[in-house]
Scaffold this motif. Structure first.
Motif, PDB file in Angstrom:
ATOM      1  N   TYR A   1       0.861  -1.202   0.000  1.00  0.00           N
ATOM      2  CA  TYR A   1       0.000   0.000   0.000  1.00  0.00           C
ATOM      3  C   TYR A   1       0.897   1.253   0.000  1.00  0.00           C
ATOM      4  O   TYR A   1       1.023   1.931   1.023  1.00  0.00           O
ATOM      5  CB  TYR A   1      -0.902   0.020   1.242  1.00  0.00           C
ATOM      6  N   PRO A   2       1.548   1.530  -1.153  1.00  0.00           N
ATOM      7  CA  PRO A   2       2.549   2.618  -1.175  1.00  0.00           C
ATOM      8  C   PRO A   2       1.988   4.004  -0.878  1.00  0.00           C
ATOM      9  O   PRO A   2       2.739   4.897  -0.465  1.00  0.00           O
ATOM     10  CB  PRO A   2       3.108   2.552  -2.603  1.00  0.00           C
ATOM     11  N   ASP A   3       0.698   4.204  -1.068  1.00  0.00           N
ATOM     12  CA  ASP A   3       0.123   5.536  -0.856  1.00  0.00           C
ATOM     13  C   ASP A   3      -0.489   5.724   0.529  1.00  0.00           C
ATOM     14  O   ASP A   3      -1.010   6.805   0.837  1.00  0.00           O
ATOM     15  CB  ASP A   3      -0.960   5.821  -1.919  1.00  0.00           C
ATOM     16  N   ASP A   4      -0.459   4.697   1.357  1.00  0.00           N
ATOM     17  CA  ASP A   4      -1.150   4.734   2.655  1.00  0.00           C
ATOM     18  C   ASP A   4      -0.158   4.960   3.792  1.00  0.00           C
ATOM     19  O   ASP A   4       0.248   4.023   4.481  1.00  0.00           O
ATOM     20  CB  ASP A   4      -1.949   3.445   2.892  1.00  0.00           C
ATOM     21  N   GLN A   5       0.237   6.193   3.995  1.00  0.00           N
ATOM     22  CA  GLN A   5       1.185   6.530   5.056  1.00  0.00           C
ATOM     23  C   GLN A   5       0.521   6.365   6.426  1.00  0.00           C
ATOM     24  O   GLN A   5      -0.604   6.807   6.641  1.00  0.00           O
ATOM     25  CB  GLN A   5       1.667   7.971   4.881  1.00  0.00           C
ATOM     26  N   ILE A   6       1.241   5.729   7.364  1.00  0.00           N
ATOM     27  CA  ILE A   6       0.744   5.585   8.733  1.00  0.00           C
ATOM     28  C   ILE A   6       0.865   6.934   9.439  1.00  0.00           C
ATOM     29  O   ILE A   6       1.957   7.489   9.566  1.00  0.00           O
ATOM     30  CB  ILE A   6       1.553   4.525   9.519  1.00  0.00           C
ATOM     31  N   GLN A   7      -0.276   7.467   9.890  1.00  0.00           N
ATOM     32  CA  GLN A   7      -0.250   8.783  10.531  1.00  0.00           C
ATOM     33  C   GLN A   7      -0.105   8.705  12.043  1.00  0.00           C
ATOM     34  O   GLN A   7       0.407   9.616  12.675  1.00  0.00           O
ATOM     35  CB  GLN A   7      -1.554   9.531  10.180  1.00  0.00           C
ATOM     36  N   LYS A   8      -0.575   7.584  12.622  1.00  0.00           N
ATOM     37  CA  LYS A   8      -0.572   7.492  14.084  1.00  0.00           C
ATOM     38  C   LYS A   8      -0.305   6.053  14.502  1.00  0.00           C
ATOM     39  O   LYS A   8      -0.735   5.115  13.827  1.00  0.00           O
ATOM     40  CB  LYS A   8      -1.931   7.957  14.636  1.00  0.00           C
ATOM     41  N   ILE A   9       0.398   5.893  15.610  1.00  0.00           N
ATOM     42  CA  ILE A   9       0.645   4.568  16.197  1.00  0.00           C
ATOM     43  C   ILE A   9       0.136   4.591  17.629  1.00  0.00           C
ATOM     44  O   ILE A   9       0.468   5.501  18.397  1.00  0.00           O
ATOM     45  CB  ILE A   9       2.147   4.205  16.163  1.00  0.00           C
ATOM     46  N   ILE A  10      -0.686   3.599  17.965  1.00  0.00           N
ATOM     47  CA  ILE A  10      -1.192   3.461  19.338  1.00  0.00           C
ATOM     48  C   ILE A  10      -0.543   2.238  19.962  1.00  0.00           C
ATOM     49  O   ILE A  10      -0.673   1.120  19.443  1.00  0.00           O
ATOM     50  CB  ILE A  10      -2.734   3.298  19.367  1.00  0.00           C
ATOM     51  N   LEU A  11       0.148   2.428  21.086  1.00  0.00           N
ATOM     52  CA  LEU A  11       0.857   1.340  21.761  1.00  0.00           C
ATOM     53  C   LEU A  11       0.026   0.769  22.896  1.00  0.00           C
ATOM     54  O   LEU A  11      -0.737   1.474  23.560  1.00  0.00           O
ATOM     55  CB  LEU A  11       2.180   1.842  22.333  1.00  0.00           C
ATOM     56  N   SER A  12       0.214  -0.537  23.123  1.00  0.00           N
ATOM     57  CA  SER A  12      -0.356  -1.184  24.305  1.00  0.00           C
ATOM     58  C   SER A  12       0.624  -2.263  24.756  1.00  0.00           C
ATOM     59  O   SER A  12       1.660  -2.484  24.131  1.00  0.00           O
ATOM     60  CB  SER A  12      -1.735  -1.790  23.987  1.00  0.00           C
ATOM     61  N   GLY A  13       0.272  -2.952  25.856  1.00  0.00           N
ATOM     62  CA  GLY A  13       1.191  -3.928  26.410  1.00  0.00           C
ATOM     63  C   GLY A  13       2.237  -3.251  27.285  1.00  0.00           C
ATOM     64  O   GLY A  13       2.279  -2.020  27.401  1.00  0.00           O
ATOM     65  N   GLY A  14       3.104  -4.052  27.880  1.00  0.00           N
ATOM     66  CA  GLY A  14       4.104  -3.528  28.810  1.00  0.00           C
ATOM     67  C   GLY A  14       5.022  -2.494  28.182  1.00  0.00           C
ATOM     68  O   GLY A  14       5.475  -1.558  28.842  1.00  0.00           O
ATOM     69  N   GLY A  15       5.307  -2.658  26.875  1.00  0.00           N
ATOM     70  CA  GLY A  15       6.198  -1.710  26.198  1.00  0.00           C
ATOM     71  C   GLY A  15       5.596  -0.340  26.009  1.00  0.00           C
ATOM     72  O   GLY A  15       6.309   0.628  25.743  1.00  0.00           O
ATOM     73  N   GLY A  16       4.270  -0.241  26.166  1.00  0.00           N
ATOM     74  CA  GLY A  16       3.597   1.039  25.972  1.00  0.00           C
ATOM     75  C   GLY A  16       3.971   2.086  27.002  1.00  0.00           C
ATOM     76  O   GLY A  16       3.739   3.282  26.796  1.00  0.00           O
ATOM     77  N   ASN A  17       4.538   1.645  28.135  1.00  0.00           N
ATOM     78  CA  ASN A  17       4.914   2.580  29.201  1.00  0.00           C
ATOM     79  C   ASN A  17       6.353   3.082  29.100  1.00  0.00           C
ATOM     80  O   ASN A  17       6.789   3.880  29.919  1.00  0.00           O
ATOM     81  CB  ASN A  17       4.737   1.900  30.572  1.00  0.00           C
ATOM     82  N   ILE A  18       7.106   2.571  28.118  1.00  0.00           N
ATOM     83  CA  ILE A  18       8.524   2.923  28.029  1.00  0.00           C
ATOM     84  C   ILE A  18       8.688   4.191  27.190  1.00  0.00           C
ATOM     85  O   ILE A  18       8.526   4.181  25.968  1.00  0.00           O
ATOM     86  CB  ILE A  18       9.345   1.755  27.446  1.00  0.00           C
ATOM     87  N   LYS A  19       8.994   5.288  27.851  1.00  0.00           N
ATOM     88  CA  LYS A  19       9.043   6.610  27.220  1.00  0.00           C
ATOM     89  C   LYS A  19      10.046   6.647  26.067  1.00  0.00           C
ATOM     90  O   LYS A  19       9.774   7.194  24.987  1.00  0.00           O
ATOM     91  CB  LYS A  19       9.407   7.652  28.288  1.00  0.00           C
ATOM     92  N   GLU A  20      11.210   6.056  26.286  1.00  0.00           N
ATOM     93  CA  GLU A  20      12.261   6.095  25.259  1.00  0.00           C
ATOM     94  C   GLU A  20      11.812   5.385  23.981  1.00  0.00           C
ATOM     95  O   GLU A  20      12.134   5.815  22.868  1.00  0.00           O
ATOM     96  CB  GLU A  20      13.536   5.439  25.802  1.00  0.00           C
ATOM     97  N   PHE A  21      11.050   4.298  24.141  1.00  0.00           N
ATOM     98  CA  PHE A  21      10.529   3.551  22.995  1.00  0.00           C
ATOM     99  C   PHE A  21       9.576   4.419  22.176  1.00  0.00           C
ATOM    100  O   PHE A  21       9.666   4.487  20.954  1.00  0.00           O
ATOM    101  CB  PHE A  21       9.827   2.280  23.494  1.00  0.00           C
ATOM    102  N   LYS A  22       8.682   5.108  22.866  1.00  0.00           N
ATOM    103  CA  LYS A  22       7.719   5.968  22.168  1.00  0.00           C
ATOM    104  C   LYS A  22       8.438   7.048  21.367  1.00  0.00           C
ATOM    105  O   LYS A  22       8.096   7.331  20.216  1.00  0.00           O
ATOM    106  CB  LYS A  22       6.752   6.609  23.171  1.00  0.00           C
TER     107      LYS A  22
END
Length: 352
Positions: free
Chosen positions: A278-299
């Motif tokens: 899907y070359p024309d479908d740019q991801i505009q937003k990512i929503i995190l969940s799970g234990g990794g969702g709390n890691i500020k550096e990862f975000k």
């Protein structure tokens, strides 16, 4: 969404590090959090989704229900990982009843397992954009052995598994309820668990791409264990900033940086594969969940790597939460890990 007293289900998320259970009910204040509880399980009881000691896990579930006063036995559970295949396919346009009869034949070319070894389900998404004689179908295949193991586990704990869902769909359910999706917005839901990370790319409310990769928060624990020679339980405490006498803040920061860099690399590869289709479908937003969702550096790193806005889901958002019954600070900390159980808690007994 209306939840009756008899048809609501307890959402039960059986993870490899912890088990979460949740109940949502309908009250005069609207949709409300009625129950939520979490119990840690010993390392090694569940590995990569495979249940190694069902009796001990069942005992943990029974204790969880007792400690948090869960009433009823009807539960919604979910499965994920490499034993589950979710794929968007194109088939000749036909009535749903006819597809029900032919889905095994249609699915065989897409499933890397013996078709007799899997449970199949599907959802018709609508007419194919490029061929009016075909329709888009979301195909789901789960290995019977794994599904049976989780059903037997729930029954061993004295529960009735009314619905078997897929982790990614449970997460999508709670996202749609709490975040109000924007039509045609391209968004990625990424759940970073203890041993696996699942990626679900949505266009509006339609899932168009899914992938699981074998990485997760357990990698941080493993690196801590190898550095300071401690137990996995101690490593979990160190990871969240406790027992800081055993490791320097610099060493802990280096470990986290190394692991989240690997996560970002794998997620970037998955997104590149999506963009090739899907070359024309740019991801505009990512929503995190799970234990990794709390890691500020990862975000922060993921936002730079993907050029997308990155946020962490709060599955309790929009629900009435009685502050006399629930520790709001605890719910805030546990929110990313609670997402799948909360998504399962939105299901009802008579759902497909």
């Amino acid at each position: 969404m209306i939840f009756g007293k008899k048809d609501h289900l307890i959402g039960l998320d059986i993870g490899s590090q912890s088990i979460k259970a949740a109940v949502i009910s309908e009250t005069t204040k609207g949709s409300s959090l009625e129950r939520f509880g979490v119990a840690e399980i010993a390392p090694g009881l569940i590995e990569d989704g495979a249940i190694k000691d069902a009796e001990q896990v069942a005992d943990t579930i029974r204790q969880l229900f007792k400690n948090y006063n869960f009433k009823g036995t009807n539960v919604a559970i979910s499965v994920g990982g490499y034993s589950v295949i979710v794929k968007k396919i194109n088939v000749q346009t036909m009535p749903e009843e006819q597809l029900q009869d032919t889905i095994s034949f249609e699915a065989e070319q897409y499933i890397p397992f013996d078709i007799s070894d899997v449970n199949l389900d599907f959802q018709i998404l609508g007419e194919n954009e490029n061929n009016p004689n075909q329709m888009n179908v979301l195909l789901v295949a789960a290995k019977k052995e794994m599904v049976n193991d989780y059903v037997n586990l729930a029954q061993m704990a004295g529960l009735n598994p009314s619905i078997i869902d897929v982790d990614a769909f449970a997460l999508q359910n709670i996202y749609e309820i709490t975040c109000s999706p924007v039509e045609d917005e391209n968004l990625a839901l990424i759940d970073i668990g203890a041993s696996k990370t699942s990626l679900n790319i949505l266009k509006g409310t339609n899932s168009v791409f899914m992938r699981d990769v074998s990485l997760g928060c357990g990698q941080i624990n493993q690196k801590i264990v190898s550095l300071v020679d401690c137990s996995t339980e101690e490593a979990e405490q160190i990871k969240y900033g406790n027992q800081t006498d055993k490791i320097t803040s610099g060493d802990l920061s280096d470990i986290i940086s190394s692991v989240v860099s690997d996560w970002c690399t794998e997620i970037r590869r998955a997104l590149d594969f999506f963009y090739s289709t899907y070359p024309d479908d740019q991801i505009q937003k990512i929503i995190l969940s799970g234990g990794g969702g709390n890691i500020k550096e990862f975000k922060q790193l993921l936002s730079v790597e993907t050029s997308a806005e990155v946020a962490t889901i709060n599955p309790f958002e929009g629900l009435y939460v009685d502050t006399n019954r629930f520790d709001v600070e605890f719910l805030k900390r546990i929110a990313p890990q609670a997402s799948i159980s909360m998504g399962l808690a939105t299901r009802k007994v008579d759902d497909k």
